[in-house]
Design a protein around this motif. Structure first.
Motif, PDB file in Angstrom:
ATOM      1  N   UNK A   1       7.270 -48.011  11.497  1.00  0.00           N
ATOM      2  CA  UNK A   1       7.222 -47.917  12.951  1.00  0.00           C
ATOM      3  C   UNK A   1       5.795 -48.093  13.465  1.00  0.00           C
ATOM      4  N   UNK A   2       5.687 -48.759  14.604  1.00  0.00           N
ATOM      5  CA  UNK A   2       4.415 -48.851  15.305  1.00  0.00           C
ATOM      6  C   UNK A   2       4.399 -47.804  16.416  1.00  0.00           C
ATOM      7  N   UNK A   3       3.248 -47.183  16.612  1.00  0.00           N
ATOM      8  CA  UNK A   3       3.069 -46.262  17.727  1.00  0.00           C
ATOM      9  C   UNK A   3       1.659 -46.456  18.261  1.00  0.00           C
ATOM     10  N   UNK A   4       1.382 -45.832  19.394  1.00  0.00           N
ATOM     11  CA  UNK A   4       0.115 -46.036  20.069  1.00  0.00           C
ATOM     12  C   UNK A   4      -0.588 -44.708  20.305  1.00  0.00           C
ATOM     13  N   UNK A   5      -1.902 -44.715  20.120  1.00  0.00           N
ATOM     14  CA  UNK A   5      -2.736 -43.577  20.480  1.00  0.00           C
ATOM     15  C   UNK A   5      -3.722 -44.116  21.521  1.00  0.00           C
ATOM     16  N   UNK A   6      -3.619 -43.573  22.733  1.00  0.00           N
ATOM     17  CA  UNK A   6      -4.411 -44.056  23.854  1.00  0.00           C
ATOM     18  C   UNK A   6      -5.433 -43.000  24.237  1.00  0.00           C
ATOM     19  N   UNK A   7      -6.679 -43.430  24.312  1.00  0.00           N
ATOM     20  CA  UNK A   7      -7.786 -42.546  24.671  1.00  0.00           C
ATOM     21  C   UNK A   7      -8.310 -42.922  26.046  1.00  0.00           C
TER      22      UNK A   7
END
Length: 168
Positions: A132-138
């Protein structure tokens, strides 16, 4: 009539930071450390085009510099916001606005950088060993995890963030 049938459960979680990240340099150092150190245990893979994709990559980013124009009485008489696609462009655009005498004359004041009003945004795309791909947004004020399914992903990011003083 056909019904929509849920196929996956994608979640989002966010952490508001007690203190905004102070500078674009410290923000970039944080991003670079995630990419280099891979604290979430992500894995690289081969894309559908046959090209190797690293475990963690910059997916989207933009940085907004703010310049205020202050008159002789200390009053703000104008401002500009400069949204840039990279930190290099962010720094160059801010320097250009600060040095632009024609702009300052048109605004009727001296240019001053508004560091507190500036924004930073960088979304990292992470590839979990599950596939799975996921995103961490800063941003300067938050860290957001999105499009994850397994709560173990949130736990891994949260555990890492707990150990990073700037993310308290």
């Amino acid at each position: 009539m056909a019904d929509f049938v849920q196929k996956t459960v994608n979640k989002t979680a966010a952490r508001d930071l007690a203190v905004p990240i102070a500078t674009v340099t410290s923000f970039n150092n944080l991003i670079e450390s995630v990419i280099a150190d891979n604290p979430f245990g992500c894995v690289g893979y081969t894309g559908s085009d046959g090209v190797a994709v690293p475990a963690v990559i910059r997916n989207r980013e933009h940085y907004t510099a703010k310049v205020d124009f202050i008159d002789g009485e200390g009053k703000r008489v104008g401002n500009v916001s400069l949204q840039s696609p990279s930190i290099t462009a962010f720094n160059a655009n801010a320097a250009e606005a600060l040095a632009n005498a024609t702009l300052a004359a048109a605004m009727g004041g001296d240019a001053e950088r508004n560091f507190a009003g500036e924004t930073y945004y960088c979304q990292l795309k992470c590839h979990d060993p599950s596939g799975d791909d996921y995103y961490v947004t800063f941003t300067r004020k938050t860290v957001r995890i999105s499009s994850y399914q397994d709560d173990a992903i949130k736990t891994a990011v949260e555990t890492w963030a707990d150990a990073v003083p700037a993310l308290a």
